[in-house]
Design a protein around this motif. Structure first.
Motif, PDB file in Angstrom:
ATOM      1  N   HIS A 250      24.604   6.607  -1.961  1.00 53.85           N
ATOM      2  CA  HIS A 250      24.221   7.353  -0.764  1.00 53.85           C
ATOM      3  C   HIS A 250      23.470   6.420   0.195  1.00 53.85           C
ATOM      4  CE1 HIS A 250      24.906  11.634  -2.150  1.00 53.85           C
ATOM      5  NE2 HIS A 250      25.082  10.941  -3.271  1.00 53.85           N
ATOM      6  N   CYS A 251      22.536   5.663  -0.362  1.00 55.57           N
ATOM      7  CA  CYS A 251      21.767   4.727   0.473  1.00 55.57           C
ATOM      8  C   CYS A 251      22.686   3.723   1.162  1.00 55.57           C
ATOM      9  CB  CYS A 251      20.739   3.993  -0.382  1.00 55.57           C
ATOM     10  SG  CYS A 251      19.443   5.055  -1.066  1.00 55.57           S
ATOM     11  N   GLY A 252      23.711   3.267   0.444  1.00 54.11           N
ATOM     12  CA  GLY A 252      24.651   2.313   1.021  1.00 54.11           C
ATOM     13  C   GLY A 252      25.395   2.884   2.211  1.00 54.11           C
ATOM     14  N   ILE A 253      25.755   4.155   2.133  1.00 52.25           N
ATOM     15  CA  ILE A 253      26.442   4.808   3.254  1.00 52.25           C
ATOM     16  C   ILE A 253      25.514   4.919   4.449  1.00 52.25           C
ATOM     17  CG2 ILE A 253      27.417   7.005   4.028  1.00 52.25           C
ATOM     18  CD1 ILE A 253      28.479   7.289   1.068  1.00 52.25           C
ATOM     19  N   TYR A 254      24.288   5.385   4.224  1.00 51.12           N
ATOM     20  CA  TYR A 254      23.345   5.537   5.336  1.00 51.12           C
ATOM     21  C   TYR A 254      22.974   4.186   5.942  1.00 51.12           C
ATOM     22  CZ  TYR A 254      22.738  10.380   3.821  1.00 51.12           C
ATOM     23  OH  TYR A 254      22.937  11.699   3.497  1.00 51.12           O
ATOM     24  N   ARG A 255      22.897   3.169   5.106  1.00 48.04           N
ATOM     25  CA  ARG A 255      22.554   1.829   5.606  1.00 48.04           C
ATOM     26  C   ARG A 255      23.682   1.284   6.495  1.00 48.04           C
ATOM     27  NH1 ARG A 255      21.378  -0.023   1.032  1.00 48.04           N
ATOM     28  NH2 ARG A 255      23.373  -0.957   0.471  1.00 48.04           N
TER      29      ARG A 255
ATOM     30  N   PHE B   5      26.281   3.121   8.044  1.00 49.62           N
ATOM     31  CA  PHE B   5      26.748   3.961   9.136  1.00 49.62           C
ATOM     32  C   PHE B   5      25.583   4.711   9.766  1.00 49.62           C
ATOM     33  CE2 PHE B   5      30.243   3.635   6.031  1.00 49.62           C
ATOM     34  CZ  PHE B   5      31.173   2.970   6.822  1.00 49.62           C
ATOM     35  N   ALA B   6      25.170   4.257  10.936  1.00 47.45           N
ATOM     36  CA  ALA B   6      24.024   4.870  11.607  1.00 47.45           C
ATOM     37  C   ALA B   6      24.271   6.336  11.936  1.00 47.45           C
ATOM     38  CB  ALA B   6      23.709   4.095  12.887  1.00 47.45           C
ATOM     39  N   GLY B   7      25.536   6.720  12.116  1.00 49.56           N
ATOM     40  CA  GLY B   7      25.849   8.095  12.471  1.00 49.56           C
ATOM     41  C   GLY B   7      25.980   9.034  11.294  1.00 49.56           C
ATOM     42  N   ALA B   8      25.868   8.510  10.076  1.00 51.89           N
ATOM     43  CA  ALA B   8      25.981   9.366   8.885  1.00 51.89           C
ATOM     44  C   ALA B   8      24.704  10.168   8.708  1.00 51.89           C
ATOM     45  CB  ALA B   8      26.251   8.523   7.644  1.00 51.89           C
ATOM     46  N   GLY B   9      24.849  11.492   8.624  1.00 51.05           N
ATOM     47  CA  GLY B   9      23.687  12.346   8.439  1.00 51.05           C
ATOM     48  C   GLY B   9      23.698  13.119   7.144  1.00 51.05           C
ATOM     49  N   ALA B  10      24.862  13.173   6.477  1.00 52.93           N
ATOM     50  CA  ALA B  10      24.976  13.884   5.198  1.00 52.93           C
ATOM     51  C   ALA B  10      26.079  13.242   4.371  1.00 52.93           C
ATOM     52  CB  ALA B  10      25.278  15.356   5.433  1.00 52.93           C
ATOM     53  N   VAL B  11      25.895  13.245   3.052  1.00 52.65           N
ATOM     54  CA  VAL B  11      26.861  12.661   2.118  1.00 52.65           C
ATOM     55  C   VAL B  11      27.136  13.665   1.010  1.00 52.65           C
ATOM     56  CG1 VAL B  11      27.316  10.795   0.476  1.00 52.65           C
ATOM     57  CG2 VAL B  11      26.061  10.314   2.594  1.00 52.65           C
TER      58      VAL B  11
ATOM     59  N   GLY C 130      29.416  12.589   6.946  1.00 57.43           N
ATOM     60  CA  GLY C 130      29.610  13.027   8.316  1.00 57.43           C
ATOM     61  C   GLY C 130      28.296  13.028   9.066  1.00 57.43           C
ATOM     62  N   ALA C 131      28.360  13.380  10.338  1.00 57.52           N
ATOM     63  CA  ALA C 131      27.155  13.354  11.166  1.00 57.52           C
ATOM     64  C   ALA C 131      26.111  14.346  10.688  1.00 57.52           C
ATOM     65  CB  ALA C 131      27.521  13.642  12.623  1.00 57.52           C
ATOM     66  N   ASP C 132      26.555  15.438  10.094  1.00 54.58           N
ATOM     67  CA  ASP C 132      25.641  16.428   9.537  1.00 54.58           C
ATOM     68  C   ASP C 132      26.363  17.114   8.378  1.00 54.58           C
ATOM     69  OD1 ASP C 132      27.442  18.233  10.739  1.00 54.58           O
ATOM     70  OD2 ASP C 132      26.142  18.532  12.476  1.00 54.58           O
ATOM     71  N   MET C 133      25.718  18.100   7.763  1.00 51.64           N
ATOM     72  CA  MET C 133      26.308  18.729   6.590  1.00 51.64           C
ATOM     73  C   MET C 133      27.609  19.448   6.927  1.00 51.64           C
ATOM     74  SD  MET C 133      26.142  19.069   3.366  1.00 51.64           S
ATOM     75  CE  MET C 133      24.470  18.685   2.834  1.00 51.64           C
ATOM     76  N   ASN C 134      27.666  20.113   8.075  1.00 52.67           N
ATOM     77  CA  ASN C 134      28.899  20.803   8.449  1.00 52.67           C
ATOM     78  C   ASN C 134      30.060  19.831   8.612  1.00 52.67           C
ATOM     79  OD1 ASN C 134      27.746  23.359   8.429  1.00 52.67           O
ATOM     80  ND2 ASN C 134      27.243  23.324  10.616  1.00 52.67           N
ATOM     81  N   ALA C 135      29.802  18.701   9.245  1.00 53.09           N
ATOM     82  CA  ALA C 135      30.856  17.703   9.442  1.00 53.09           C
ATOM     83  C   ALA C 135      31.302  17.109   8.112  1.00 53.09           C
ATOM     84  CB  ALA C 135      30.370  16.607  10.378  1.00 53.09           C
ATOM     85  N   ALA C 136      30.343  16.810   7.241  1.00 53.69           N
ATOM     86  CA  ALA C 136      30.682  16.248   5.932  1.00 53.69           C
ATOM     87  C   ALA C 136      31.487  17.245   5.111  1.00 53.69           C
ATOM     88  CB  ALA C 136      29.408  15.837   5.193  1.00 53.69           C
ATOM     89  N   MET C 137      31.087  18.525   5.139  1.00 59.38           N
ATOM     90  CA  MET C 137      31.809  19.538   4.366  1.00 59.38           C
ATOM     91  C   MET C 137      33.211  19.746   4.906  1.00 59.38           C
ATOM     92  SD  MET C 137      31.615  21.466   1.700  1.00 59.38           S
ATOM     93  CE  MET C 137      29.856  21.632   1.327  1.00 59.38           C
ATOM     94  N   THR C 138      33.367  19.715   6.230  1.00 64.23           N
ATOM     95  CA  THR C 138      34.703  19.840   6.827  1.00 64.23           C
ATOM     96  C   THR C 138      35.601  18.722   6.344  1.00 64.23           C
ATOM     97  OG1 THR C 138      33.889  20.976   8.797  1.00 64.23           O
ATOM     98  CG2 THR C 138      35.996  19.817   9.003  1.00 64.23           C
ATOM     99  N   ARG C 139      35.080  17.517   6.327  1.00 67.91           N
ATOM    100  CA  ARG C 139      35.887  16.378   5.895  1.00 67.91           C
ATOM    101  C   ARG C 139      36.196  16.457   4.407  1.00 67.91           C
ATOM    102  NH1 ARG C 139      32.629  12.082   9.681  1.00 67.91           N
ATOM    103  NH2 ARG C 139      33.642  12.719  11.625  1.00 67.91           N
ATOM    104  N   LEU C 140      35.230  16.914   3.612  1.00 63.92           N
ATOM    105  CA  LEU C 140      35.488  17.042   2.177  1.00 63.92           C
ATOM    106  C   LEU C 140      36.567  18.094   1.921  1.00 63.92           C
ATOM    107  CD1 LEU C 140      34.794  16.271  -0.730  1.00 63.92           C
ATOM    108  CD2 LEU C 140      33.041  18.080  -0.693  1.00 63.92           C
ATOM    109  N   GLU C 141      36.471  19.227   2.576  1.00 60.09           N
ATOM    110  CA  GLU C 141      37.465  20.274   2.375  1.00 60.09           C
ATOM    111  C   GLU C 141      38.853  19.814   2.813  1.00 60.09           C
ATOM    112  OE1 GLU C 141      36.166  23.904   4.180  1.00 60.09           O
ATOM    113  OE2 GLU C 141      34.467  24.136   2.819  1.00 60.09           O
ATOM    114  N   ALA C 142      38.915  19.123   3.945  1.00 58.50           N
ATOM    115  CA  ALA C 142      40.199  18.609   4.415  1.00 58.50           C
ATOM    116  C   ALA C 142      40.763  17.587   3.438  1.00 58.50           C
ATOM    117  CB  ALA C 142      40.045  17.986   5.803  1.00 58.50           C
ATOM    118  N   LEU C 143      39.923  16.677   2.999  1.00 61.58           N
ATOM    119  CA  LEU C 143      40.375  15.635   2.084  1.00 61.58           C
ATOM    120  C   LEU C 143      40.837  16.225   0.760  1.00 61.58           C
ATOM    121  CD1 LEU C 143      40.788  12.702   1.340  1.00 61.58           C
ATOM    122  CD2 LEU C 143      38.370  12.577   0.716  1.00 61.58           C
ATOM    123  N   GLU C 144      40.061  17.157   0.213  1.00 60.19           N
ATOM    124  CA  GLU C 144      40.443  17.738  -1.078  1.00 60.19           C
ATOM    125  C   GLU C 144      41.750  18.521  -0.970  1.00 60.19           C
ATOM    126  OE1 GLU C 144      39.508  17.074  -3.900  1.00 60.19           O
ATOM    127  OE2 GLU C 144      37.482  16.255  -3.737  1.00 60.19           O
ATOM    128  N   PHE C 145      41.980  19.187   0.159  1.00 59.21           N
ATOM    129  CA  PHE C 145      43.248  19.898   0.344  1.00 59.21           C
ATOM    130  C   PHE C 145      44.410  18.901   0.362  1.00 59.21           C
ATOM    131  CE2 PHE C 145      46.653  21.509   3.059  1.00 59.21           C
ATOM    132  CZ  PHE C 145      46.945  22.713   2.435  1.00 59.21           C
TER     133      PHE C 145
END
Length: 203
Positions: A79-84, A86-92, A175-190
């Motif tokens: 998680h730290c590696g992602i935040y380090r 990508f400055a725009g990452a707000g949730a993992v 993603g930039a926030d939890m909603n964005a991260a969850m959207t991407r996770l749901e899309a990817l898992e589908f």
């Protein structure tokens, strides 16, 4: 965002991921960036479907607990590696679905997703008529060494999609926030589930 708000959002995300079957037993971990040098993340060993705000803790940018005696996920450094990076990452989000586990065990260094409408959920995906190569890294209990391998790929491909898979283990998406991260996770898992089904019916 306050720690309390982040903890509530993380617990809600855990329940959502559990309902989808992506975090069996105590698998998976979830985090939100609170500040440049602070992250709220799930405590180690918690069932994500049963979490409350009390199952979330704070760590610094290097993954060290803010509170003595608290123990975060073994994979906090990822998680730290992602935040380090990508400055725009707000949730993992990190989950262990059937599809990402099975496909990654069969894959080479990436899983290609092409022609799916939900590729639009990724940055730059304005049309289904595109393809994304989801990186696959060999599982490694040496987390700093695994992060070095991930960093090396990002150095060579800075425009890579916000996600990767650890072989036989699980997926990381941000993603930039939890909603964005969850959207991407749901899309990817589908898309991964579709990919798995296509392989099953074509064999």
């Amino acid at each position: 965002m306050t720690f309390e708000d982040a903890a509530s959002a993380i617990a809600a995300a855990g329940r959502r991921m559990d309902a989808m079957g992506w975090v069996p037993a105590t698998a998976g971990n979830i985090s939100i960036r609170l500040a440049q040098d602070e992250i709220a993340i799930t405590c180690s060993g918690r069932h994500k479907g049963l979490m409350t705000a009390a199952d979330v803790m704070a760590v610094d940018a290097a993954g060290a607990p803010r509170e003595a005696g608290a123990r975060s996920s073994y994979e906090t450094l990822l998680h730290c590696g992602i935040y380090r990076r990508f400055a725009g990452a707000g949730a993992v989000l990190h989950g262990h679905s059937l599809a990402n586990t099975v496909l990654s065990r069969r894959a080479g260094t990436s899983i290609r997703l092409a022609g799916y409408e939900l590729l639009k959920a990724f940055p730059g995906g304005s049309t289904h008529d595109t393809a994304v190569d989801l990186p696959v890294f060999d599982n490694d209990q040496d987390i700093p060494r695994l992060q070095q391998a991930i960093d090396a790929l990002w150095d060579d491909a800075p425009g890579a999609p916000p996600g990767y898979v650890i072989r036989g283990h699980g997926v990381y998406v941000w993603g930039a926030d939890m909603n964005a991260a969850m959207t991407r996770l749901e899309a990817l898992e589908f898309m991964l589930l579709c990919h798995l089904e296509e392989g099953r019916h074509s064999s």
